[in-house]
Design an enzyme around this catalytic site. Sequence first.
Site, PDB file in Angstrom:
ATOM      1  N   THR A  55       0.821  -1.213   0.000  1.00 15.76           N
ATOM      2  CA  THR A  55       0.000   0.000   0.000  1.00 15.76           C
ATOM      3  C   THR A  55       0.856   1.265   0.000  1.00 15.76           C
ATOM      4  O   THR A  55       2.005   1.253   0.470  1.00 15.76           O
ATOM      5  CB  THR A  55      -0.888  -0.007   1.266  1.00 15.76           C
ATOM      6  OG1 THR A  55      -1.450   1.279   1.457  1.00 15.76           O
ATOM      7  CG2 THR A  55      -0.096  -0.366   2.525  1.00 15.76           C
ATOM      8  N   ASP A  56       0.270   2.361  -0.471  1.00 11.90           N
ATOM      9  CA  ASP A  56       0.965   3.654  -0.408  1.00 11.90           C
ATOM     10  C   ASP A  56       1.048   4.183   1.029  1.00 11.90           C
ATOM     11  O   ASP A  56       1.805   5.109   1.304  1.00 11.90           O
ATOM     12  CB  ASP A  56       0.281   4.692  -1.313  1.00 11.90           C
ATOM     13  CG  ASP A  56      -1.171   4.988  -0.958  1.00 11.90           C
ATOM     14  OD1 ASP A  56      -1.723   4.326  -0.047  1.00 11.90           O
ATOM     15  OD2 ASP A  56      -1.765   5.880  -1.595  1.00 11.90           O
ATOM     16  N   GLU A  57       0.258   3.580   1.941  1.00 11.35           N
ATOM     17  CA  GLU A  57       0.202   4.117   3.309  1.00 11.35           C
ATOM     18  C   GLU A  57       1.530   3.948   4.045  1.00 11.35           C
ATOM     19  O   GLU A  57       1.765   4.601   5.058  1.00 11.35           O
ATOM     20  CB  GLU A  57      -0.953   3.467   4.082  1.00 11.35           C
ATOM     21  CG  GLU A  57      -2.268   3.695   3.361  1.00 11.35           C
ATOM     22  CD  GLU A  57      -3.525   3.355   4.145  1.00 11.35           C
ATOM     23  OE1 GLU A  57      -3.482   3.367   5.382  1.00 11.35           O
ATOM     24  OE2 GLU A  57      -4.552   3.096   3.497  1.00 11.35           O
ATOM     25  N   TYR A  82      -1.837  -0.561  10.961  1.00  9.50           N
ATOM     26  CA  TYR A  82      -1.973  -1.224   9.645  1.00  9.50           C
ATOM     27  C   TYR A  82      -0.767  -0.908   8.761  1.00  9.50           C
ATOM     28  O   TYR A  82      -0.090  -1.821   8.260  1.00  9.50           O
ATOM     29  CB  TYR A  82      -3.274  -0.785   8.948  1.00  9.50           C
ATOM     30  CG  TYR A  82      -3.294  -1.093   7.461  1.00  9.50           C
ATOM     31  CD1 TYR A  82      -3.298  -2.414   7.011  1.00  9.50           C
ATOM     32  CD2 TYR A  82      -3.280  -0.075   6.499  1.00  9.50           C
ATOM     33  CE1 TYR A  82      -3.297  -2.711   5.642  1.00  9.50           C
ATOM     34  CE2 TYR A  82      -3.284  -0.360   5.141  1.00  9.50           C
ATOM     35  CZ  TYR A  82      -3.287  -1.677   4.719  1.00  9.50           C
ATOM     36  OH  TYR A  82      -3.270  -1.962   3.376  1.00  9.50           O
ATOM     37  N   LYS A 100       2.254  -3.354   7.294  1.00  3.98           N
ATOM     38  CA  LYS A 100       2.528  -3.550   5.862  1.00  3.98           C
ATOM     39  C   LYS A 100       3.977  -3.137   5.556  1.00  3.98           C
ATOM     40  O   LYS A 100       4.661  -3.780   4.760  1.00  3.98           O
ATOM     41  CB  LYS A 100       1.551  -2.731   5.001  1.00  3.98           C
ATOM     42  CG  LYS A 100       0.121  -3.233   5.008  1.00  3.98           C
ATOM     43  CD  LYS A 100      -0.066  -4.619   4.395  1.00  3.98           C
ATOM     44  CE  LYS A 100       0.187  -4.665   2.905  1.00  3.98           C
ATOM     45  NZ  LYS A 100      -0.156  -6.009   2.344  1.00  3.98           N
TER      46      LYS A 100
HETATM   47  P1  NAD Z   1      -9.426  -7.507   2.178  1.00  4.04           P
HETATM   48  O1  NAD Z   1      -9.392  -7.254   3.653  1.00  4.04           O
HETATM   49  O2  NAD Z   1     -10.687  -7.244   1.429  1.00  4.04           O
HETATM   50  O3  NAD Z   1      -9.023  -9.020   1.869  1.00  4.04           O
HETATM   51  C1  NAD Z   1      -7.990  -9.686   2.538  1.00  4.04           C
HETATM   52  C2  NAD Z   1      -8.150 -11.172   2.269  1.00  4.04           C
HETATM   53  O4  NAD Z   1      -7.068 -11.865   2.926  1.00  4.04           O
HETATM   54  C3  NAD Z   1      -9.450 -11.776   2.847  1.00  4.04           C
HETATM   55  O5  NAD Z   1     -10.034 -12.645   1.903  1.00  4.04           O
HETATM   56  C4  NAD Z   1      -8.995 -12.543   4.083  1.00  4.04           C
HETATM   57  O6  NAD Z   1      -9.815 -13.659   4.378  1.00  4.04           O
HETATM   58  C5  NAD Z   1      -7.592 -12.970   3.665  1.00  4.04           C
HETATM   59  N1  NAD Z   1      -6.708 -13.209   4.807  1.00  4.04           N
HETATM   60  C6  NAD Z   1      -6.551 -12.421   5.910  1.00  4.04           C
HETATM   61  N2  NAD Z   1      -5.644 -12.983   6.732  1.00  4.04           N
HETATM   62  C7  NAD Z   1      -5.200 -14.113   6.123  1.00  4.04           C
HETATM   63  C8  NAD Z   1      -4.248 -15.104   6.462  1.00  4.04           C
HETATM   64  N3  NAD Z   1      -3.562 -15.035   7.612  1.00  4.04           N
HETATM   65  N4  NAD Z   1      -4.026 -16.117   5.600  1.00  4.04           N
HETATM   66  C9  NAD Z   1      -4.721 -16.210   4.439  1.00  4.04           C
HETATM   67  N5  NAD Z   1      -5.648 -15.299   4.076  1.00  4.04           N
HETATM   68  C10 NAD Z   1      -5.882 -14.256   4.899  1.00  4.04           C
HETATM   69  O7  NAD Z   1      -8.214  -6.654   1.600  1.00  4.04           O
HETATM   70  P2  NAD Z   1      -8.043  -5.984   0.166  1.00  4.04           P
HETATM   71  O8  NAD Z   1      -8.580  -4.608   0.220  1.00  4.04           O
HETATM   72  O9  NAD Z   1      -8.500  -6.918  -0.873  1.00  4.04           O
HETATM   73  O10 NAD Z   1      -6.457  -5.847   0.122  1.00  4.04           O
HETATM   74  C11 NAD Z   1      -5.655  -6.890  -0.434  1.00  4.04           C
HETATM   75  C12 NAD Z   1      -4.197  -6.490  -0.336  1.00  4.04           C
HETATM   76  O11 NAD Z   1      -3.972  -5.267  -1.026  1.00  4.04           O
HETATM   77  C13 NAD Z   1      -3.726  -6.242   1.102  1.00  4.04           C
HETATM   78  O12 NAD Z   1      -2.433  -6.749   1.229  1.00  4.04           O
HETATM   79  C14 NAD Z   1      -3.735  -4.728   1.243  1.00  4.04           C
HETATM   80  O13 NAD Z   1      -2.776  -4.301   2.182  1.00  4.04           O
HETATM   81  C15 NAD Z   1      -3.385  -4.309  -0.164  1.00  4.04           C
HETATM   82  N6  NAD Z   1      -3.883  -3.001  -0.589  1.00  4.04           N
HETATM   83  C16 NAD Z   1      -5.201  -2.682  -0.446  1.00  4.04           C
HETATM   84  C17 NAD Z   1      -5.667  -1.442  -0.900  1.00  4.04           C
HETATM   85  C18 NAD Z   1      -7.125  -1.062  -0.802  1.00  4.04           C
HETATM   86  O14 NAD Z   1      -7.480   0.082  -1.132  1.00  4.04           O
HETATM   87  N7  NAD Z   1      -8.022  -1.951  -0.411  1.00  4.04           N
HETATM   88  C19 NAD Z   1      -4.782  -0.535  -1.481  1.00  4.04           C
HETATM   89  C20 NAD Z   1      -3.420  -0.903  -1.606  1.00  4.04           C
HETATM   90  C21 NAD Z   1      -2.998  -2.139  -1.166  1.00  4.04           C
HETATM   91  P1  TYD Z   2     -10.718   3.839   4.247  1.00  6.59           P
HETATM   92  O1  TYD Z   2     -11.681   3.391   3.203  1.00  6.59           O
HETATM   93  O2  TYD Z   2     -10.813   3.245   5.610  1.00  6.59           O
HETATM   94  O3  TYD Z   2      -9.248   3.703   3.646  1.00  6.59           O
HETATM   95  P2  TYD Z   2      -7.804   4.230   4.242  1.00  6.59           P
HETATM   96  O4  TYD Z   2      -7.960   4.687   5.619  1.00  6.59           O
HETATM   97  O5  TYD Z   2      -7.002   2.984   4.123  1.00  6.59           O
HETATM   98  O6  TYD Z   2      -7.380   5.313   3.305  1.00  6.59           O
HETATM   99  O7  TYD Z   2     -10.882   5.407   4.418  1.00  6.59           O
HETATM  100  C1  TYD Z   2     -10.697   6.296   3.334  1.00  6.59           C
HETATM  101  C2  TYD Z   2     -10.798   7.705   3.873  1.00  6.59           C
HETATM  102  O8  TYD Z   2     -12.159   7.917   4.312  1.00  6.59           O
HETATM  103  C3  TYD Z   2      -9.937   7.915   5.104  1.00  6.59           C
HETATM  104  O9  TYD Z   2      -9.404   9.254   5.054  1.00  6.59           O
HETATM  105  C4  TYD Z   2     -10.888   7.787   6.276  1.00  6.59           C
HETATM  106  C5  TYD Z   2     -12.198   8.279   5.687  1.00  6.59           C
HETATM  107  N1  TYD Z   2     -13.432   7.649   6.260  1.00  6.59           N
HETATM  108  C6  TYD Z   2     -14.479   8.466   6.712  1.00  6.59           C
HETATM  109  O10 TYD Z   2     -14.422   9.715   6.671  1.00  6.59           O
HETATM  110  N2  TYD Z   2     -15.598   7.851   7.220  1.00  6.59           N
HETATM  111  C7  TYD Z   2     -15.707   6.489   7.315  1.00  6.59           C
HETATM  112  O11 TYD Z   2     -16.736   5.984   7.823  1.00  6.59           O
HETATM  113  C8  TYD Z   2     -14.624   5.670   6.821  1.00  6.59           C
HETATM  114  C9  TYD Z   2     -14.694   4.170   6.899  1.00  6.59           C
HETATM  115  C10 TYD Z   2     -13.503   6.309   6.304  1.00  6.59           C
END
Ligand code: NAD
Ligand code: TYD
Length: 366
Positions: A143-145, A169, A173
């Site tokens: 992630t960019d975070e 989180y 990561k």
């Molecule tokens: P998500 O929470 O929707 O899905 C995570 C999946 O991993 C779930 O299916 C869960 O059951 C599985 N999981 C959790 N712990 C596990 C374990 N110990 N062993 C096997 N499986 C396990 O997350 P997402 O949003 O799909 O993100 C996927 C990846 O991309 C993550 O690594 C996250 O850090 C990264 N990412 C997400 C975003 C975003 O905006 N959602 C952006 C950048 C990077």
């Molecule tokens: P989120 O979807 O949790 O992603 P991340 O924190 O990983 O960027 O949140 C996106 C942005 O929205 C973040 O600045 C927090 C804000 N947010 C709200 O304002 N209200 C909400 O209920 C949630 C879940 C997030």
Amino acid sequence: MILVTGGAGFIGSNFVLDWLAQSDESVINLDKLTYAGNLENLATLKDDPRHIFVRGDIGDASVVGKLLAEHRPRAVVNFAAESHVDRSIHGPEDFIQTNIVGTFHLLEAVRAYWQNLPSPAGGGGVGGEGATKESFRFLHVSTDEVYGSLSAQDPAFKETNRYEPNSPYSASKAASDHLVRAYHHTYGLPVLTTNCSNNYGPYHFPEKLIPLMIVNALAGKPLPVYGDGQQIRDWLYVKDHCSAIRCVLAKGKLGEVYNIGGWNEKANLDIVHTVCALLDELRSRADGKSYREQITFVTDRPGHDRRYAIDAHKIERELGWKPFETFESGIRKTVQWYLDNQDWVRNVQSGSYRQWMEKNYVGLAG
Ligand code: NAD
Ligand code: TYD
């Protein structure tokens, strides 16, 4: 054959669906099925022999080792993680276990497998067709975070930015990214790392901003905006993230990091206004008023990062990848998907989800 971890979650399931729509190469999908994992996302693959689902933990080296030995994949794409910042604030331990310890065990199992793959020079080993020591890849999805928070004037995150994670989180990561890097430098494991901005699109669990706003709006509930709503995120349609990962897997240079983003910096409040406007157009409220009426400003998230922005020039310049969707086209598709898939939403709103809403939005979760 490739091994995908976390392929029942939001991005992983989109990745598996897109992969099998575009190639006949089979996928083993290892997922623990936490609250965020949902096999309903993969319902269309139920009878597809190219998809092998295994319920298991990336931290269980014996399960991973057996899967690798049996199926001999040519690549591992690691999506598995705990992914929600607010949950990491309420309870960081699962994040340490899966994102750090789990990634470590996964790396150990993959290293043992990779070291025994056949090499054109050496011969021998246990690799299956297509899997050789030279061609194998471990792609770590991050992630960019990890880069921390930007001020309004700062340039967008480059791959060379310092790691400055601010939440449990992002710290977990960041630690996993460092382990992946170390396995390349120390053992030569052929790794690739991607750091992506905020995704949105189908199958996004409704605890995250965009799906939560759509789902709450339709249910007549408050739309909780943290603080002043002026925090900025850089949004990317999930299918564009999937295409970027396929591109890095195919063409990425070993040991390199690629930032992935959509060139779509938006303040949270603007996102919520856009969602409301689309819902006003596509499914207007019975009383004829705008969904904006439901916006409620709530206490800010502790340590809330102010701005994320990705400089995605490297992946464009070196690998030729660019996002396909604009924010306008992607968000319209997303809102429409949630309108068309209300059964999916109802099914993910389980008991544990309701408890989470009560914990995170005290006094608001209706
Ligand atoms: P998500 O929470 O929707 O899905 C995570 C999946 O991993 C779930 O299916 C869960 O059951 C599985 N999981 C959790 N712990 C596990 C374990 N110990 N062993 C096997 N499986 C396990 O997350 P997402 O949003 O799909 O993100 C996927 C990846 O991309 C993550 O690594 C996250 O850090 C990264 N990412 C997400 C975003 C975003 O905006 N959602 C952006 C950048 C990077
Ligand atoms: P989120 O979807 O949790 O992603 P991340 O924190 O990983 O960027 O949140 C996106 C942005 O929205 C973040 O600045 C927090 C804000 N947010 C709200 O304002 N209200 C909400 O209920 C949630 C879940 C997030």
